[in-house]
Design a protein around this motif. Structure first.
Motif, PDB file in Angstrom:
ATOM      1  N   ARG A  70       0.833  -1.205   0.000  1.00 31.55           N
ATOM      2  CA  ARG A  70       0.000   0.000   0.000  1.00 31.55           C
ATOM      3  C   ARG A  70       0.872   1.261   0.000  1.00 31.55           C
ATOM      4  N   ALA A  71       0.252   2.373  -0.322  1.00 28.11           N
ATOM      5  CA  ALA A  71       0.983   3.631  -0.469  1.00 28.11           C
ATOM      6  C   ALA A  71       1.465   4.173   0.878  1.00 28.11           C
ATOM      7  N   VAL A  72       2.733   4.578   0.903  1.00 28.89           N
ATOM      8  CA  VAL A  72       3.332   5.206   2.085  1.00 28.89           C
ATOM      9  C   VAL A  72       4.037   6.480   1.625  1.00 28.89           C
ATOM     10  N   VAL A  73       3.940   7.541   2.421  1.00 25.46           N
ATOM     11  CA  VAL A  73       4.634   8.797   2.091  1.00 25.46           C
ATOM     12  C   VAL A  73       5.567   9.180   3.236  1.00 25.46           C
ATOM     13  N   ALA A  74       6.840   9.372   2.911  1.00 28.44           N
ATOM     14  CA  ALA A  74       7.808   9.831   3.904  1.00 28.44           C
ATOM     15  C   ALA A  74       7.672  11.341   4.098  1.00 28.44           C
ATOM     16  N   LEU A  75       7.859  11.777   5.345  1.00 26.77           N
ATOM     17  CA  LEU A  75       7.831  13.208   5.688  1.00 26.77           C
ATOM     18  C   LEU A  75       9.096  13.512   6.499  1.00 26.77           C
ATOM     19  N   GLU A  76       9.665  14.686   6.299  1.00 26.67           N
ATOM     20  CA  GLU A  76      10.914  14.997   7.016  1.00 26.67           C
ATOM     21  C   GLU A  76      10.643  15.730   8.328  1.00 26.67           C
ATOM     22  N   SER A  77      11.633  15.736   9.201  1.00 31.09           N
ATOM     23  CA  SER A  77      11.472  16.397  10.495  1.00 31.09           C
ATOM     24  C   SER A  77      12.209  17.729  10.612  1.00 31.09           C
ATOM     25  N   THR A  78      13.217  17.988   9.766  1.00 31.80           N
ATOM     26  CA  THR A  78      13.926  19.273   9.884  1.00 31.80           C
ATOM     27  C   THR A  78      12.998  20.444   9.596  1.00 31.80           C
ATOM     28  N   LEU A  79      12.105  20.255   8.655  1.00 36.92           N
ATOM     29  CA  LEU A  79      11.196  21.356   8.335  1.00 36.92           C
ATOM     30  C   LEU A  79      10.331  21.691   9.550  1.00 36.92           C
ATOM     31  N   LEU A  80      10.066  20.712  10.408  1.00 35.90           N
ATOM     32  CA  LEU A  80       9.282  20.953  11.626  1.00 35.90           C
ATOM     33  C   LEU A  80      10.143  21.557  12.731  1.00 35.90           C
ATOM     34  N   SER A  81      11.330  20.982  12.957  1.00 42.35           N
ATOM     35  CA  SER A  81      12.133  21.409  14.109  1.00 42.35           C
ATOM     36  C   SER A  81      12.957  22.667  13.826  1.00 42.35           C
ATOM     37  N   HIS A  82      13.428  22.820  12.593  1.00 39.30           N
ATOM     38  CA  HIS A  82      14.304  23.948  12.272  1.00 39.30           C
ATOM     39  C   HIS A  82      13.681  24.942  11.285  1.00 39.30           C
ATOM     40  N   ARG A 117       0.000  16.518  -0.207  1.00 39.55           N
ATOM     41  CA  ARG A 117      -1.208  15.962  -0.835  1.00 39.55           C
ATOM     42  C   ARG A 117      -0.845  15.334  -2.191  1.00 39.55           C
ATOM     43  N   VAL A 118      -0.061  16.049  -2.966  1.00 36.75           N
ATOM     44  CA  VAL A 118       0.366  15.516  -4.271  1.00 36.75           C
ATOM     45  C   VAL A 118       1.201  14.240  -4.073  1.00 36.75           C
ATOM     46  N   ALA A 119       2.096  14.264  -3.101  1.00 37.04           N
ATOM     47  CA  ALA A 119       2.938  13.082  -2.846  1.00 37.04           C
ATOM     48  C   ALA A 119       2.064  11.876  -2.534  1.00 37.04           C
ATOM     49  N   ALA A 120       1.022  12.088  -1.743  1.00 34.89           N
ATOM     50  CA  ALA A 120       0.142  10.973  -1.381  1.00 34.89           C
ATOM     51  C   ALA A 120      -0.622  10.475  -2.613  1.00 34.89           C
ATOM     52  N   GLU A 121      -1.077  11.397  -3.437  1.00 30.89           N
ATOM     53  CA  GLU A 121      -1.792  10.985  -4.658  1.00 30.89           C
ATOM     54  C   GLU A 121      -0.876  10.173  -5.569  1.00 30.89           C
ATOM     55  N   VAL A 122       0.363  10.615  -5.660  1.00 29.98           N
ATOM     56  CA  VAL A 122       1.321   9.904  -6.517  1.00 29.98           C
ATOM     57  C   VAL A 122       1.650   8.531  -5.921  1.00 29.98           C
ATOM     58  N   ALA A 123       1.812   8.485  -4.607  1.00 34.55           N
ATOM     59  CA  ALA A 123       2.106   7.192  -3.952  1.00 34.55           C
ATOM     60  C   ALA A 123       0.964   6.209  -4.177  1.00 34.55           C
ATOM     61  N   VAL A 124      -0.261   6.710  -4.103  1.00 33.35           N
ATOM     62  CA  VAL A 124      -1.421   5.840  -4.341  1.00 33.35           C
ATOM     63  C   VAL A 124      -1.433   5.370  -5.805  1.00 33.35           C
ATOM     64  N   ALA A 125      -1.150   6.295  -6.717  1.00 32.16           N
ATOM     65  CA  ALA A 125      -1.129   5.933  -8.142  1.00 32.16           C
ATOM     66  C   ALA A 125      -0.024   4.914  -8.428  1.00 32.16           C
ATOM     67  N   LEU A 126       1.100   5.045  -7.749  1.00 29.57           N
ATOM     68  CA  LEU A 126       2.199   4.072  -7.926  1.00 29.57           C
ATOM     69  C   LEU A 126       1.798   2.702  -7.385  1.00 29.57           C
ATOM     70  N   ALA A 127       1.136   2.696  -6.224  1.00 29.38           N
ATOM     71  CA  ALA A 127       0.708   1.417  -5.638  1.00 29.38           C
ATOM     72  C   ALA A 127      -0.324   0.748  -6.552  1.00 29.38           C
ATOM     73  N   ASP A 128      -1.156   1.540  -7.209  1.00 30.34           N
ATOM     74  CA  ASP A 128      -2.174   0.998  -8.118  1.00 30.34           C
ATOM     75  C   ASP A 128      -1.535   0.362  -9.354  1.00 30.34           C
ATOM     76  N   ARG A 129      -0.374   0.846  -9.756  1.00 33.82           N
ATOM     77  CA  ARG A 129       0.309   0.310 -10.926  1.00 33.82           C
ATOM     78  C   ARG A 129       0.938  -1.042 -10.647  1.00 33.82           C
ATOM     79  N   ALA A 130       1.277  -1.268  -9.375  1.00 34.46           N
ATOM     80  CA  ALA A 130       2.051  -2.475  -9.030  1.00 34.46           C
ATOM     81  C   ALA A 130       1.181  -3.741  -9.115  1.00 34.46           C
TER      82      ALA A 130
END
Ligand code: PSU
Ligand code: MN
Length: 307
Positions: A20-32, A294-307
């Motif tokens: 299933r679709a997974v999206v990575a998110l970074e932490s520097t943008l939150l902390s720094h 949001r776009v990253a999640a849509e793309v991750a879902v579209a990639l999972a659908d292709r597999a």
């Protein structure tokens, strides 16, 4: 990466095992990159947006010297609390951070590296690091570029900030064989602004087309380069050009005056922008990250659908 060095959250591990679709998110943008306490709200909101699209969020950080892909809410709070003074960790800092058992926030470079080790191929964030102005003298080129050249992860972002040398950044991406795709645009975005004045080599107009390009690139193009998918800030949040130009000049002057170097440059500039614009840049920053995730999640879902 040895299992003992990387902990994948239960929900993330389950989703990956099931394709299933997974999206990575970074932490520097939150902390720094964002001030407390709103950084925690943004961190939670990004995870909610990923879920809303039917994907699973994996916010990434280093805690107690271990990479974590898929923070719990308590861990997200730990990352966002300035009292914990998380260290900004690029990929080269991971060895020291692991060995010395520190808590650290991951940049695009280190987040992409950990995401790849965890088996996550899509990552949504705000802006990519790049070639700094004056790099001919300072040699300040973000490790984000080098990592993208050799890590098969798609980074969805709003281009790079105009505090950087955007033409040089695009040249280096070309040299590194990283495909750059405009999402619904022919122009490379400049973070707070939708148009840097430079063209993107390729354009896609849907998550499905983005997934087709990414899937084909991964399957058929030799090498381990990632993909850069650039999504301009939503029109209604684009910064006024005059304000942008004033902030840019003020920020660059401050760096020079205070002799800021190395990994402190990006956080110092962001802080200056947020303060000097009385929050305008903060709203812009938050809204563009949400849109990219949001776009990253849509793309991750579209990639999972292709597999
Ligand atoms: N751009 C932003 N916000 C950020 C960053 C960049 O608008 O928080 C962070 C990202 O984590 C990025 C890092 O990977 O800064 C790049 O830092 P440097 O230029 O020191 O490599
Ligand atoms: Mn740098």
């Amino acid at each position: 990466m040895a299992e003992s060095q990387l902990r994948v959250g239960d929900e993330v591990a389950e989703a990956l095992a099931e394709g299933r679709a997974v999206v990575a998110l970074e932490s520097t943008l939150l902390s720094h990159g964002l001030p407390a306490p709103s950084n925690l709200d943004v961190g939670r909101e990004l995870e909610r947006i990923v879920r809303e699209q039917g994907a699973v969020p994996a916010t990434i950080a280093v805690l107690d010297g271990r990479a974590v892909a898929g923070l719990t809410d308590a861990e997200l709070q730990r990352v966002c609390d300035p009292a914990n003074k998380l260290v900004k960790l690029s990929r080269r800092d991971l060895g020291p951070a692991y060995a010395l058992g520190v808590d650290g926030a991951t940049t695009v470079a280190s987040t992409a590296a950990i995401a790849d080790a965890a088996g996550i191929g899509v990552f949504g964030t705000g802006g990519l690091g790049g070639v700094h102005r004056g790099a001919q003298e300072s040699w300040d080129v973000s490790a984000d570029l080098g990592v993208l050249a050799e890590t098969p992860v798609t980074v969805v972002c709003s281009g790079v900030k105009s505090i950087l040398d955007i033409p040089a950044t695009l040249e280096l991406l070309e040299t590194s064989s990283v495909p750059v795709l405009g999402y619904g645009t022919d122009r490379f975005p400049a973070f707070y602004l939708r148009d840097s004045g430079l063209d993107v080599p390729w354009r896609v107009d849907s998550a499905k087309d983005a997934a087709a390009v990414i899937g084909t690139h991964r399957a058929h193009v030799p090498g381990r380069a990632g993909v850069l998918l650039v999504n301009p800030i939503p029109v209604e949040h684009e910064m006024d050009r005059d304000l942008h130009d004033r902030l840019l000049a003020g920020g660059l002057a401050k760096l020079e005056r205070e002799d800021v170097h190395g990994k402190d440059v990006t956080p110092a500039l962001l802080e200056y922008f947020h303060t000097a614009s009385e929050g305008v840049s903060l709203t812009a920053n938050t809204e563009l990250v949400k849109s990219n995730v949001r776009v990253a999640a849509e793309v991750a879902v579209a990639l999972a659908d292709r597999a």
